[in-house]
Structure formats: C-alpha cells, structure tokens
Scaffold this active site. Structure first.
Site, PDB file in Angstrom:
ATOM      1  N   ASP A 175       0.827  -1.227   0.000  1.00 59.73           N
ATOM      2  CA  ASP A 175       0.000   0.000   0.000  1.00 59.73           C
ATOM      3  C   ASP A 175       0.855   1.269   0.000  1.00 59.73           C
ATOM      4  O   ASP A 175       1.669   1.467   0.892  1.00 59.73           O
ATOM      5  CB  ASP A 175      -0.877  -0.057   1.263  1.00 59.73           C
ATOM      6  CG  ASP A 175      -1.706   1.196   1.493  1.00 59.73           C
ATOM      7  OD1 ASP A 175      -1.922   1.971   0.538  1.00 59.73           O
ATOM      8  OD2 ASP A 175      -2.160   1.385   2.640  1.00 59.73           O
TER       9      ASP A 175
ATOM     10  N   HIS B 206      -3.542   4.724   6.648  1.00 62.71           N
ATOM     11  CA  HIS B 206      -2.477   4.152   5.826  1.00 62.71           C
ATOM     12  C   HIS B 206      -1.104   4.378   6.435  1.00 62.71           C
ATOM     13  O   HIS B 206      -0.824   5.434   7.003  1.00 62.71           O
ATOM     14  CB  HIS B 206      -2.528   4.775   4.426  1.00 62.71           C
ATOM     15  CG  HIS B 206      -3.825   4.545   3.724  1.00 62.71           C
ATOM     16  ND1 HIS B 206      -4.062   3.422   2.968  1.00 62.71           N
ATOM     17  CD2 HIS B 206      -4.966   5.266   3.700  1.00 62.71           C
ATOM     18  CE1 HIS B 206      -5.303   3.477   2.495  1.00 62.71           C
ATOM     19  NE2 HIS B 206      -5.870   4.583   2.920  1.00 62.71           N
TER      20      HIS B 206
HETATM   21 ZN   LIG Z   1      -8.963   0.894   2.567  1.00 62.21          ZN
END
Ligand SMILES: [Zn+2]
Length: 562
Positions: A200, A373
């Site tokens: 990610d 994130h």
């Molecule tokens: Zn997500």
C-alpha cells in the site's frame, strides 16, 4: 528466454489502483489461470460532469470466464469492493469461488441487494489465519490494521514463489475496538521467503508514522469537549473506525446520534449486527427527532466529506436537506482527508457551510482524518519485516508509488528488483527477475452514470464538458422543399451561453448567416444533402460565435422541411 519459460512466469496485472487513488483491482495469472484480488471503484474527477463512479475495464477477462479461479477481497472499502455490482455479472459463473472476511462480505452483499436484478452472490467467509487453495495459488489471510475492521492481507504461495499483498494497512499498537498489530505474526510470515511484495502506497509521501486510532479519538474528543452546539460530522460510510469513535464520544458527552445517508445507515446496521460497532440502542434518533433535543445533545453523522453531490453534507450545505439546516453555533467536522481531485469542491462546500454560520474543523487543523495508511517509517518497517526479493508499490497516485519505491531502495533493495508499474501493465515474475511486458492490456476508465454501465464514453463526456462550460445553442430552420428557401427567420434557443436579450445583434447576424448557409446549399430546391447542411451550420456558426464571444457552445441544428 524461450517461449516455454515465459509461459511459466507468474503474471501480475493491475487493472486499476496504480497511478490513482481507488479502483483497486489486480490479477495474478499463472499458465492462463487467473486469481482476482479486489474489485473497487473510484470517484470521478472534477471535469467529468454527471459521472458517479469509475470502475476498471475487464476487457482482458473477456472469454476467459472459465479461467478465473476465484475472487478474494481484502477489505470492505468501496475502492476495493465498489465495482462488484457492475462487474460481477460479466465474469459470473455458477459456484465462482469468492472469499471475504465477515464484515467485507456483509458490505458486498448489502450493496448487491440494492441492485435487485443483479446476480445473487455466495461469498465464503475467511478470517485471520484462514487458508484456501485456488488452482496453483495457496492463499493465507492475515489481519492488518486499517480504519475499517476485518481487513486482511494476503500471503500467496505460487509455483514461482511467495507473494505478499499487504492490503491497505497501518501499524497500530493502540487501536479502538480492534486488536493491535500482531508483529510477531508478521515476522513469522516474513521468515517464509517472500519473492514479491505488493504494498500500500497511499501515504508513502508522508513522513513518520501514522496516528494510532487512540490518538485520533483523543483529537476528536477535544472537539467534543469544547463544543456546545450541534456537531455535524461527515466521513466515509465505510470509515467504520471513525464512525465508532464519533458514536462513542457522543455517548460519553450525552449526545444522541442521527445517522444520515443511505450508505451510512446500512453500514452501521451491518456492523452492529456483526458486532463491529458498539452502541446503545437509545443513542440513535431520526432526523425528525432532532428538534426534540437541545443542540448540545445532538450529533449528526453523515456522508459527504469529499463534497459528493448526492451526499448528506452537500445537501445540508446547499439547503436541500428536508430536515437539517445549518444554524449558528453548529460545528461541522470533516473527518476524512480529501481524495486528490476533490479539493476544489470540498473548499467551496466548506466556504458555504461557514457562510451559513457554522464552525468548521477539517483534517488539516487537527489529526481527525482517515489516517488509515502506513506512512514512510511504517512502510520501511514492513519492507524490513518481509524482506522481499522483489518489490512493487500498489494503491496510489504515481508520485506515491515512486516515493514508495524510493523507500525500498533506502532499505537496500536493488534498483532492478523494484518495479513501478501502471494500470494495464503485464508484470512478469520468475525467481530471477521481474519485468514489464511491452504490450499492455486494456485498463481504461469505465464510467458509471446512474445505473448505466460504461455507456458514458469519451464522446458523451466531451459533450457534457462543452455543455457545462459554454452551454448550448439550438438553431431551428424551416426550409421550403420546393424552392429551397428558408421560411421566416430561424429560431434560436440557447442555454448557458449568452443572455439572449442582451445579444440582439449577435442573434441577428447569426440568423443571417444561417439563411445564407442553407440557401447556398439548397440552390433551387430538389435533392438536398441535409446532413451536409447541418454540418455546415454547426461548423460555420460555431466559428462565428467563437469569433464574437470566445465561447464554444454546443450547436444543435434542426432543419425542418415543409
Ligand atoms: Zn482501505
């Protein structure tokens, strides 16, 4: 390299999610057999009027239905599951294996129900530690912290080597209503020889560590402590952790919660049923009941922090909401970061809300935004834990992918082992190397407009842009068939172009030109090429209007023969 050995490479084919935020969908292909990971959508850009969502193109899967081994979903965010109702029909076959965690499954099935004519899906539940086998792929699911519960990373054994897909993630030692990151388990996975890691990249450009959910809760609590009027909080319907925090704080500070927005209500319902959201029954009230309580006892929790046209916050801001109007003393919290491309819309909405007398908190002022994130330090930590031989950043704008690839190099990975790919690339992987094929597969935008799928092409979009920018200009001409002469004066109707009453001269000149164009072409009657005449009107009048106004309205010539 011989053909045979290329055939034996593992192929990674991102159909969306690279070079953009959203629309995540990746294929793993081995000897023609395909595993699908996620099927998400993304929000349209600001220059796409009338488009609701953009989904991945699956042209590559045409006539390959039989070769699809199954679909695995990482988590319930719409940028990972949102395209299911639009795409599943095209690849559906009886007993197509689909796997998702309980919450992800609940959200997918609920959305599918809203498309009542659509395929009924059967989705198998998987959990932290579940193992499944689909053709040559052995998949193990492991829990990853994010801002939605039940988020699963993927450890995939393939004949070529082990692939690690992080899903969206952050490391969180102090989550709210969730377990902390299990580093021991992650290290265990890292010891199993990762050939390629897909990780990610959403926050790869951000320094340091992401905030723990506890920290975000603390920041939100500061607002709840100091505010005495109503609180209107806007977030994503799928940002379950944030929704939980706002409910928890409302209960703590004696506020009732009014949920607004269809997706917000259904998601909270799904989560409550599965035990992912904890709330007292009496906490919730309907919009009609708001007036029964003093402002200090009200929280309104709705969708729309991205300025989505149909969402609750926009309807409140534009005074279109039937029950909720902004009042002096209200506090509006935008509690998710703005997706690239939505900045201007959000700014305009924020201004409008302030103009109506509310105080606004947004993510730049306090750390109350998504924060779901991993930032650069965590991303480096993940690379260190997994020590993959090859590395490919996923999920993010191009600059985020590049930043993430830099982090990998900082961690000592060799340049040739780190690959920054784009949608539609076919990435070949074997034990020795990773490379991108010259040929791309289709990865264009497919636009969803209401319930229509992909029927908004570039042409329609260009028309809408034209209409939105310079309006339209309809010219109606009546022509006598026998003589080829224009009867009377052409009618002109225009919208969004110029104020007709103040443009008499322009209209007179336009009419004169239209008559000239038609009569030159019709000559003295007889066989006439009407489509040529329409093109002539469109082109010549277009040029004329542009020379006078510097605008290019859409011109619609209507020629009627009598
Ligand atoms: Zn997500």
């Amino acid at each position: 390299m011989t053909k045979q050995s290329k055939q034996d490479n593992l192929k990674i084919i991102p159909l969306g999610g690279l070079g953009e935020v959203g629309r995540n969908m990746t294929l793993l292909e081995y000897q023609g057999r395909i595993l699908i990971i996620d099927m998400g959508f993304r929000m349209p850009e600001e220059d796409m009027p009338g488009v609701d969502y953009i989904i991945p193109s699956i042209d590559y899967l045409k006539n390959k239905q039989k070769n699809i081994l199954g679909i695995v979903f990482t988590h319930g965010h719409y940028d990972h599951i949102g395209a299911v109702p639009y795409l599943i029909r095209k690849i559906w076959r009886e007993k197509l294996p689909i796997f998702a965690s309980p919450l992800t499954r609940g959200i997918i099935l609920k959305r599918q129900e809203d498309f009542s004519h659509e395929t009924k899906l059967k989705i198998n539940e998987v959990y932290d530690g579940s193992r499944i086998e689909l053709g040559p792929f052995k998949i193990e699911f492991f829990r990853q912290n994010h801002n939605i519960p039940d988020n699963l990373g993927l450890f995939i054994q393939t004949p070529i080597g082990n692939i690690l897909h992080t899903s969206d993630f952050k490391f969180d030692q102090n989550p709210v209503n969730d377990l902390p990151t299990n580093f021991e388990k992650l290290r265990g996975i890292g010891k199993r020889k990762i050939l390629l890691m897909l990780s990610d990249s959403t926050d790869a450009e951000e320094e340091g560590h992401s905030l723990s959910e506890k920290e975000i809760l603390k920041n939100l609590e500061e607002i709840f402590k100091s505010v005495h009027g109503r609180i209107i909080a806007a977030t994503f319907a799928s940002l379950i952790n944030r929704i939980q925090q706002i409910i928890t704080l409302s209960e703590k500070y004696g506020r009732k919660v009014c949920l607004e927005g269809y997706s917000m209500k259904t998601n909270v319902e799904i989560c409550k049923n599965l035990g992912y959201i904890k709330a007292k029954r009496e906490t919730f009230i309907s919009a009609k009941q708001i007036e029964n309580y003093p402002p200090s006892q009200i929280t309104i929790l709705g969708t729309g922090a991205q300025g989505e046209a149909e969402a609750v916050l926009m309807r409140i801001a534009s005074k279109e909401h039937p029950f909720i109007k902004i009042k002096k003393g209200d506090t509006v919290i935008f509690s998710s970061s703005v997706i690239p491309g939505n900045e201007r819309t959000v700014q305009i909405m924020k201004d409008e809300i302030m103009r109506q007398g509310a105080k606004v908190f947004h993510y730049k002022m306090m750390d109350i935004h998504a924060g779901g994130h991993a930032k650069s330090e965590e991303l480096k930590e993940m690379i260190k834990i997994m020590t993959p031989k090859f590395f490919m950043p996923i999920h993010g704008q191009y600059s985020m992918l590049v930043a993430h690839s830099q982090l990998a190099k900082e961690m000592g990975m060799e340049e040739k082992n780190v690959i920054v790919a784009e949608n539609g690339n076919v990435i070949n992987l074997n034990q020795k190397r990773i490379f991108i094929e010259k040929e791309k597969v289709p990865s264009n935008y497919v636009m969803i407009d209401g319930l229509g799928i992909g029927d908004v092409g570039q042409v329609v979009l260009r028309d809408r842009q034209m209409l939105a920018e310079d309006g339209m200009f309809v010219i109606v001409v009546i022509v006598e068939r026998q003589t080829g002469k224009v009867r009377g004066s052409p009618d002109i109707i225009s919208r969004g172009f110029v104020y007709l009453r103040e443009s008499k001269e322009l209209l007179r000149d336009t009419r004169k030109r239209v008559i000239g164009i038609v009569e030159r072409a019709t000559g003295t009657g007889g066989a006439v090429n009407w489509s040529y005449i329409k093109d002539e009107i469109r082109n010549k009048i277009g040029q004329f209007l542009f020379s006078r106004t510097q605008r290019r309205p859409m011109i619609l010539p209507v020629v009627i023969e009598v």
